[in-house]
Design a protein around this motif. Structure first.
Motif: not given
Length: 74
Positions: A23-51
């Protein structure tokens, strides 16, 4: 205390070290991990939720495949 417990703990520690180095050496190649289609991300004023639903499923499938291969060949 059981001597085999020490071996298991050392093996788990070595595995964590290897994963951490990867992870330390290849983190720049793993930027897609956690940003796949279907991941739930809600951002509002003063609130953020990520699953990361899809990321959890993909990692679970990969881990199960690795465990199955290790058990099959060892």
């Amino acid at each position: 205390m059981n001597p085999s417990l020490g071996k298991y703990l050392m093996g788990i520690g070595l595995l964590l070290l290897i994963v951490g180095v990867m992870i330390y050496f290849f983190s720049d190649k793993l930027h897609w991990l956690g940003r796949l289609p279907g991941d739930i991300r809600i951002k509002r004023d003063g609130f953020g939720f990520y699953f990361p639903v899809v990321t959890c499923i993909v990692l679970s499938l990969l881990l199960n495949l690795i465990i199955w291969l290790v058990r099959r060949f060892f």
